[in-house]
Design a protein around this motif. Structure first.
Motif, PDB file in Angstrom:
ATOM      1  N   GLY A  52       0.815  -1.209   0.000  1.00 56.85           N
ATOM      2  CA  GLY A  52       0.000   0.000   0.000  1.00 56.85           C
ATOM      3  C   GLY A  52       0.849   1.260   0.000  1.00 56.85           C
ATOM      4  N   THR A  53       2.024   1.184   0.618  1.00 58.96           N
ATOM      5  CA  THR A  53       2.909   2.353   0.673  1.00 58.96           C
ATOM      6  C   THR A  53       4.113   2.216  -0.249  1.00 58.96           C
ATOM      7  OG1 THR A  53       4.098   1.435   2.573  1.00 58.96           O
ATOM      8  CG2 THR A  53       2.266   2.921   3.044  1.00 58.96           C
ATOM      9  N   ASP A  54       4.397   1.009  -0.726  1.00 61.53           N
ATOM     10  CA  ASP A  54       5.531   0.792  -1.631  1.00 61.53           C
ATOM     11  C   ASP A  54       5.027   0.158  -2.928  1.00 61.53           C
ATOM     12  OD1 ASP A  54       7.990   0.512  -2.804  1.00 61.53           O
ATOM     13  OD2 ASP A  54       8.868  -0.700  -1.209  1.00 61.53           O
ATOM     14  N   LYS A  55       4.257   0.947  -3.676  1.00 59.03           N
ATOM     15  CA  LYS A  55       3.639   0.460  -4.905  1.00 59.03           C
ATOM     16  C   LYS A  55       4.665   0.059  -5.971  1.00 59.03           C
ATOM     17  CE  LYS A  55      -0.721   2.833  -4.208  1.00 59.03           C
ATOM     18  NZ  LYS A  55      -1.502   1.685  -3.872  1.00 59.03           N
ATOM     19  N   SER A  56       5.891   0.520  -5.840  1.00 56.85           N
ATOM     20  CA  SER A  56       6.929   0.161  -6.808  1.00 56.85           C
ATOM     21  C   SER A  56       7.248  -1.331  -6.772  1.00 56.85           C
ATOM     22  CB  SER A  56       8.205   0.969  -6.551  1.00 56.85           C
ATOM     23  OG  SER A  56       8.800   0.590  -5.309  1.00 56.85           O
ATOM     24  N   ARG A  57       6.795  -2.034  -5.746  1.00 58.15           N
ATOM     25  CA  ARG A  57       7.094  -3.465  -5.622  1.00 58.15           C
ATOM     26  C   ARG A  57       5.917  -4.364  -5.991  1.00 58.15           C
ATOM     27  NH1 ARG A  57      11.092  -4.569  -0.821  1.00 58.15           N
ATOM     28  NH2 ARG A  57      11.159  -6.564  -1.902  1.00 58.15           N
ATOM     29  N   ILE A  58       4.815  -3.758  -6.460  1.00 62.44           N
ATOM     30  CA  ILE A  58       3.656  -4.555  -6.853  1.00 62.44           C
ATOM     31  C   ILE A  58       3.998  -5.489  -8.007  1.00 62.44           C
ATOM     32  CG2 ILE A  58       1.332  -4.458  -7.864  1.00 62.44           C
ATOM     33  CD1 ILE A  58       0.837  -1.959  -6.114  1.00 62.44           C
ATOM     34  N   ALA A  59       4.705  -4.996  -9.023  1.00 58.41           N
ATOM     35  CA  ALA A  59       5.078  -5.844 -10.172  1.00 58.41           C
ATOM     36  C   ALA A  59       5.939  -7.020  -9.722  1.00 58.41           C
ATOM     37  CB  ALA A  59       5.807  -5.012 -11.229  1.00 58.41           C
ATOM     38  N   GLU A  60       6.811  -6.781  -8.767  1.00 56.28           N
ATOM     39  CA  GLU A  60       7.660  -7.851  -8.206  1.00 56.28           C
ATOM     40  C   GLU A  60       6.791  -8.916  -7.537  1.00 56.28           C
ATOM     41  OE1 GLU A  60       9.850  -7.996  -3.979  1.00 56.28           O
ATOM     42  OE2 GLU A  60      10.623  -6.431  -5.301  1.00 56.28           O
ATOM     43  N   ALA A  61       5.808  -8.461  -6.762  1.00 56.85           N
ATOM     44  CA  ALA A  61       4.908  -9.391  -6.090  1.00 56.85           C
ATOM     45  C   ALA A  61       4.120 -10.204  -7.114  1.00 56.85           C
ATOM     46  CB  ALA A  61       3.964  -8.632  -5.164  1.00 56.85           C
ATOM     47  N   GLU A  62       3.598  -9.543  -8.140  1.00 56.33           N
ATOM     48  CA  GLU A  62       2.855 -10.246  -9.188  1.00 56.33           C
ATOM     49  C   GLU A  62       3.732 -11.271  -9.897  1.00 56.33           C
ATOM     50  OE1 GLU A  62      -0.602  -7.515 -10.970  1.00 56.33           O
ATOM     51  OE2 GLU A  62       1.403  -6.704 -11.293  1.00 56.33           O
ATOM     52  N   ALA A  63       4.968 -10.901 -10.191  1.00 56.64           N
ATOM     53  CA  ALA A  63       5.897 -11.819 -10.857  1.00 56.64           C
ATOM     54  C   ALA A  63       6.192 -13.044  -9.992  1.00 56.64           C
ATOM     55  CB  ALA A  63       7.197 -11.096 -11.203  1.00 56.64           C
ATOM     56  N   ALA A  64       6.085 -12.876  -8.677  1.00 57.24           N
ATOM     57  CA  ALA A  64       6.312 -13.992  -7.756  1.00 57.24           C
ATOM     58  C   ALA A  64       5.060 -14.848  -7.582  1.00 57.24           C
ATOM     59  CB  ALA A  64       6.774 -13.456  -6.398  1.00 57.24           C
ATOM     60  N   GLY A  65       3.945 -14.437  -8.215  1.00 61.00           N
ATOM     61  CA  GLY A  65       2.726 -15.215  -8.139  1.00 61.00           C
ATOM     62  C   GLY A  65       1.713 -14.745  -7.120  1.00 61.00           C
ATOM     63  N   VAL A  66       1.951 -13.588  -6.517  1.00 57.48           N
ATOM     64  CA  VAL A  66       1.029 -13.062  -5.519  1.00 57.48           C
ATOM     65  C   VAL A  66      -0.229 -12.543  -6.217  1.00 57.48           C
ATOM     66  CG1 VAL A  66       0.694 -11.294  -3.744  1.00 57.48           C
ATOM     67  CG2 VAL A  66       2.880 -12.491  -3.916  1.00 57.48           C
ATOM     68  N   LYS A  67      -1.384 -13.059  -5.793  1.00 54.57           N
ATOM     69  CA  LYS A  67      -2.679 -12.656  -6.346  1.00 54.57           C
ATOM     70  C   LYS A  67      -3.462 -11.806  -5.358  1.00 54.57           C
ATOM     71  CE  LYS A  67      -2.258 -15.385  -9.971  1.00 54.57           C
ATOM     72  NZ  LYS A  67      -1.504 -14.844 -11.046  1.00 54.57           N
ATOM     73  N   SER A  68      -3.180 -11.981  -4.071  1.00 58.47           N
ATOM     74  CA  SER A  68      -3.834 -11.214  -3.016  1.00 58.47           C
ATOM     75  C   SER A  68      -2.897 -11.157  -1.822  1.00 58.47           C
ATOM     76  CB  SER A  68      -5.164 -11.863  -2.612  1.00 58.47           C
ATOM     77  OG  SER A  68      -4.949 -13.134  -2.034  1.00 58.47           O
ATOM     78  N   VAL A  69      -3.185 -10.209  -0.945  1.00 63.12           N
ATOM     79  CA  VAL A  69      -2.379 -10.085   0.267  1.00 63.12           C
ATOM     80  C   VAL A  69      -3.274 -10.325   1.470  1.00 63.12           C
ATOM     81  CG1 VAL A  69      -0.648  -8.560  -0.710  1.00 63.12           C
ATOM     82  CG2 VAL A  69      -2.700  -7.568   0.277  1.00 63.12           C
ATOM     83  N   PRO A  70      -2.727 -10.836   2.536  1.00 66.30           N
ATOM     84  CA  PRO A  70      -1.321 -11.136   2.791  1.00 66.30           C
ATOM     85  C   PRO A  70      -0.868 -12.408   2.082  1.00 66.30           C
ATOM     86  CG  PRO A  70      -2.635 -11.781   4.686  1.00 66.30           C
ATOM     87  CD  PRO A  70      -3.572 -11.105   3.718  1.00 66.30           C
ATOM     88  N   ALA A  71       0.391 -12.371   1.680  1.00 63.80           N
ATOM     89  CA  ALA A  71       0.994 -13.531   1.032  1.00 63.80           C
ATOM     90  C   ALA A  71       2.457 -13.607   1.439  1.00 63.80           C
ATOM     91  CB  ALA A  71       0.878 -13.426  -0.479  1.00 63.80           C
ATOM     92  N   LEU A  72       2.943 -14.810   1.499  1.00 64.38           N
ATOM     93  CA  LEU A  72       4.331 -15.056   1.857  1.00 64.38           C
ATOM     94  C   LEU A  72       4.978 -15.794   0.699  1.00 64.38           C
ATOM     95  CD1 LEU A  72       6.432 -14.908   4.204  1.00 64.38           C
ATOM     96  CD2 LEU A  72       5.625 -17.163   4.884  1.00 64.38           C
ATOM     97  N   VAL A  73       6.090 -15.282   0.200  1.00 66.65           N
ATOM     98  CA  VAL A  73       6.811 -15.931  -0.887  1.00 66.65           C
ATOM     99  C   VAL A  73       8.080 -16.541  -0.309  1.00 66.65           C
ATOM    100  CG1 VAL A  73       7.978 -15.627  -3.107  1.00 66.65           C
ATOM    101  CG2 VAL A  73       5.871 -14.362  -2.616  1.00 66.65           C
ATOM    102  N   ILE A  74       8.162 -17.860  -0.417  1.00 69.24           N
ATOM    103  CA  ILE A  74       9.317 -18.603   0.076  1.00 69.24           C
ATOM    104  C   ILE A  74       9.842 -19.471  -1.057  1.00 69.24           C
ATOM    105  CG2 ILE A  74      10.159 -20.328   1.729  1.00 69.24           C
ATOM    106  CD1 ILE A  74       7.948 -19.472   3.622  1.00 69.24           C
ATOM    107  N   ASP A  75      11.124 -19.373  -1.322  1.00 74.07           N
ATOM    108  CA  ASP A  75      11.763 -20.182  -2.364  1.00 74.07           C
ATOM    109  C   ASP A  75      11.018 -20.102  -3.691  1.00 74.07           C
ATOM    110  OD1 ASP A  75      13.735 -21.006  -0.541  1.00 74.07           O
ATOM    111  OD2 ASP A  75      12.523 -22.716   0.101  1.00 74.07           O
ATOM    112  N   GLY A  76      10.537 -18.904  -4.039  1.00 74.92           N
ATOM    113  CA  GLY A  76       9.870 -18.692  -5.314  1.00 74.92           C
ATOM    114  C   GLY A  76       8.427 -19.152  -5.390  1.00 74.92           C
TER     115      GLY A  76
END
Length: 78
Positions: free
Chosen positions: A39-63
């Motif tokens: 919400g405050t660091d929108k520059s990382r949304i594309a990174e989250a999407e590329a990691a497979g994040v579809k909704s938050v909260p989400a935890l990305v571990i080992d890709g």
């Protein structure tokens, strides 16, 4: 050296609860957990999407994205 885990969230009550229970429960000797507030660091949304994040909260571990609960859809954060 600990592997990296990234906890993506939007600061909503569901996200805060997940961060306090899930992200803080991860063994720090195995994973270094970075918390990213999309919400405050929108520059990382594309990174989250590329990691497979579809909704938050989400935890990305080992890709792999693990969706913990539904707080907000990634599209709602853009």
């Amino acid at each position: 050296m600990a592997a990296k885990a990234i906890f993506y969230h939007a600061g909503c009550p569901v996200c805060v609860s997940a961060e306090q229970t899930v992200a803080n429960a991860i063994d720090p000797s195995k994973y270094e957990v970075e918390s990213v507030h999309l919400g405050t660091d929108k520059s990382r949304i594309a990174e989250a999407e590329a990691a497979g994040v579809k909704s938050v909260p989400a935890l990305v571990i080992d890709g792999t994205a693990f969706h913990i609960n539904f707080g907000a859809g990634i599209a709602d954060l853009k």
